[in-house]
Design a protein around this motif. Sequence first.
Motif, mmCIF file in Angstrom:
data_model
loop_
_atom_site.group_PDB
_atom_site.id
_atom_site.type_symbol
_atom_site.label_atom_id
_atom_site.label_comp_id
_atom_site.label_asym_id
_atom_site.label_seq_id
_atom_site.Cartn_x
_atom_site.Cartn_y
_atom_site.Cartn_z
ATOM 1 N N TYR A 84 2.095 -6.381 2.476
ATOM 2 C CA TYR A 84 0.464 -7.248 2.186
ATOM 3 C C TYR A 84 -0.171 -7.445 3.502
ATOM 4 C CZ TYR A 84 -0.832 -11.769 1.789
ATOM 5 O OH TYR A 84 -1.420 -13.234 2.148
ATOM 6 N N SER A 85 0.798 -8.270 3.889
ATOM 7 C CA SER A 85 0.276 -8.916 5.567
ATOM 8 C C SER A 85 -0.364 -7.849 6.339
ATOM 9 C CB SER A 85 1.258 -10.169 6.084
ATOM 10 O OG SER A 85 2.355 -9.190 6.717
ATOM 11 N N LEU A 86 0.379 -6.970 6.411
ATOM 12 C CA LEU A 86 -0.165 -5.926 7.421
ATOM 13 C C LEU A 86 -1.277 -5.182 6.988
ATOM 14 C CD1 LEU A 86 3.186 -3.944 8.284
ATOM 15 C CD2 LEU A 86 2.186 -5.762 9.597
ATOM 16 N N ILE A 87 -1.574 -4.947 5.514
ATOM 17 C CA ILE A 87 -2.579 -4.338 5.315
ATOM 18 C C ILE A 87 -3.859 -5.201 5.550
ATOM 19 C CG2 ILE A 87 -3.984 -3.698 3.147
ATOM 20 C CD1 ILE A 87 -1.339 -2.995 1.806
ATOM 21 N N HIS A 88 -3.754 -6.683 5.038
ATOM 22 C CA HIS A 88 -4.818 -7.588 5.381
ATOM 23 C C HIS A 88 -5.026 -7.668 7.109
ATOM 24 C CE1 HIS A 88 -5.123 -9.658 1.271
ATOM 25 N NE2 HIS A 88 -5.219 -8.257 1.094
ATOM 26 N N GLY A 111 -11.469 2.152 2.480
ATOM 27 C CA GLY A 111 -12.084 1.173 2.181
ATOM 28 C C GLY A 111 -11.882 -0.226 2.346
ATOM 29 N N SER A 112 -12.299 -1.166 2.789
ATOM 30 C CA SER A 112 -11.931 -2.620 2.815
ATOM 31 C C SER A 112 -11.668 -3.259 1.442
ATOM 32 C CB SER A 112 -12.850 -3.415 3.701
ATOM 33 O OG SER A 112 -12.657 -3.065 4.850
ATOM 34 N N PRO A 113 -12.532 -2.812 0.410
ATOM 35 C CA PRO A 113 -12.256 -3.596 -0.859
ATOM 36 C C PRO A 113 -10.848 -3.275 -1.402
ATOM 37 C CG PRO A 113 -14.636 -2.997 -0.772
ATOM 38 C CD PRO A 113 -13.937 -2.506 0.420
ATOM 39 N N GLN A 114 -10.855 -1.712 -1.345
ATOM 40 C CA GLN A 114 -9.330 -1.338 -1.935
ATOM 41 C C GLN A 114 -8.202 -1.858 -1.055
ATOM 42 O OE1 GLN A 114 -9.010 0.520 -4.479
ATOM 43 N NE2 GLN A 114 -7.942 2.551 -4.330
ATOM 44 N N ALA A 115 -8.427 -1.893 0.132
ATOM 45 C CA ALA A 115 -7.245 -2.578 0.960
ATOM 46 C C ALA A 115 -7.007 -4.030 0.540
ATOM 47 C CB ALA A 115 -7.616 -2.364 2.420
ATOM 48 N N VAL A 116 -8.038 -4.728 0.347
ATOM 49 C CA VAL A 116 -7.722 -6.043 0.159
ATOM 50 C C VAL A 116 -7.246 -6.184 -1.279
ATOM 51 C CG1 VAL A 116 -8.917 -8.253 -0.684
ATOM 52 C CG2 VAL A 116 -9.810 -7.040 1.328
ATOM 53 N N LEU A 117 -7.770 -5.459 -2.250
ATOM 54 C CA LEU A 117 -7.184 -5.552 -3.622
ATOM 55 C C LEU A 117 -5.561 -4.940 -3.486
ATOM 56 C CD1 LEU A 117 -10.139 -4.539 -5.690
ATOM 57 C CD2 LEU A 117 -8.918 -6.653 -5.545
ATOM 58 N N ALA A 118 -5.556 -4.006 -2.717
ATOM 59 C CA ALA A 118 -3.765 -3.497 -2.735
ATOM 60 C C ALA A 118 -2.965 -4.566 -2.072
ATOM 61 C CB ALA A 118 -3.842 -2.051 -1.791
ATOM 62 N N PHE A 121 -2.376 -7.003 -4.751
ATOM 63 C CA PHE A 121 -1.357 -6.265 -5.685
ATOM 64 C C PHE A 121 0.230 -6.384 -5.282
ATOM 65 C CE2 PHE A 121 1.387 -2.549 -6.482
ATOM 66 C CZ PHE A 121 1.638 -2.781 -7.817
ATOM 67 N N LEU A 122 0.396 -6.329 -3.978
ATOM 68 C CA LEU A 122 1.674 -6.445 -3.618
ATOM 69 C C LEU A 122 2.095 -7.875 -3.405
ATOM 70 C CD1 LEU A 122 1.579 -3.903 -0.418
ATOM 71 C CD2 LEU A 122 2.883 -3.738 -2.572
ATOM 72 N N LEU A 123 1.323 -8.766 -2.983
ATOM 73 C CA LEU A 123 1.723 -10.271 -2.893
ATOM 74 C C LEU A 123 1.981 -10.586 -4.455
ATOM 75 C CD1 LEU A 123 1.831 -12.964 -1.656
ATOM 76 C CD2 LEU A 123 -0.477 -13.275 -1.515
ATOM 77 N N SER A 124 1.165 -10.598 -5.370
ATOM 78 C CA SER A 124 1.577 -11.054 -6.659
ATOM 79 C C SER A 124 2.796 -10.428 -7.138
ATOM 80 C CB SER A 124 0.445 -10.883 -7.598
ATOM 81 O OG SER A 124 0.014 -9.507 -7.619
#
Length: 296
Positions: A84-88, A111-118, A121-124
């Motif tokens: 998650y931290s790498l994606i962000h 796109g950025s919105p999908q990346a933020v939400l992915a 998802f991983l963090l939670s």
Amino acid sequence: MSAPDFARLLESISRSAEWVDGALYPFLADYGRQSLLPGAAAHCLGAGGKRIRPFLVRAACGAFGGDDSRAVHAAAAVEMVHTYSLIHDDLPALDDDSTRRGRPTLHVLHGSPQAVLAGDFLLSGAFTMLLRGPQPPSILGSMARHLAEAAGASFLVGGQFMDMTPPAVPDGDWARKMIDGKTSAMIRVSLELGALAGSCPPAALGAVSAAGDRLGLLFQLTDDLLDVNGTEEEMGKAVGKDAARGKANLVTIMGLDESRRLAGRISAELDSEFSRMPGEWGEVRLLSAYLPCRRS
């Protein structure tokens, strides 16, 4: 340290990666029936990487006599937080990286919105995964607290913020504090969760935490050295970006030669630290010896 020892270490790291993947992908497949986000997360989890944090969870659990089944949920959880931290971190608003581990980053593909939400998802999902572990509720609660603190504002998120907002004249103390959050916290918590999973005596956990912080410093220092003298093929991402952007780290502050000497000193000190700790830490000692020599 001989080359055969490092070959044995790398084989053990590879086996640990396969082991933790056996927990990660069924978890994603389960949620994939309900959302497209697990598929996006799987792109990043499946991009390779050594899975060093799960390796450390497994090694610390084993050091205190626990078998692999007691550590796998915690190992998967720390890898999910790390990914998650790498994606962000790769997002245009932060480091704006277009490749990670030799593959396009998630925001480039979707796109950025999908990346933020992915990433969300991983963090939670990491805490859902962790709390499925076999430990009693009191131990799982302690493990969840350690992971939440390591991932939070005082450590991982705070360290990333420091990295993005350096002072006008960064110094070594600032760089070490930034590393404590950005990198060391997740290395430290990997050892802590593994130790707790393996029934570490409470009196021994402080030494595990302290060694984890030092190991995280060594890991980040060698990563920053590779950003200067590594290649994109070796690293699986662009190199030299810190210097190009004027970003500060211990290598830019101390210089190459002193940074290499510091890495060697920390490596030797960690070997002594782990040799004094209760339990069998041979593979982690090998890792601390290997890090100053690594090329990826």
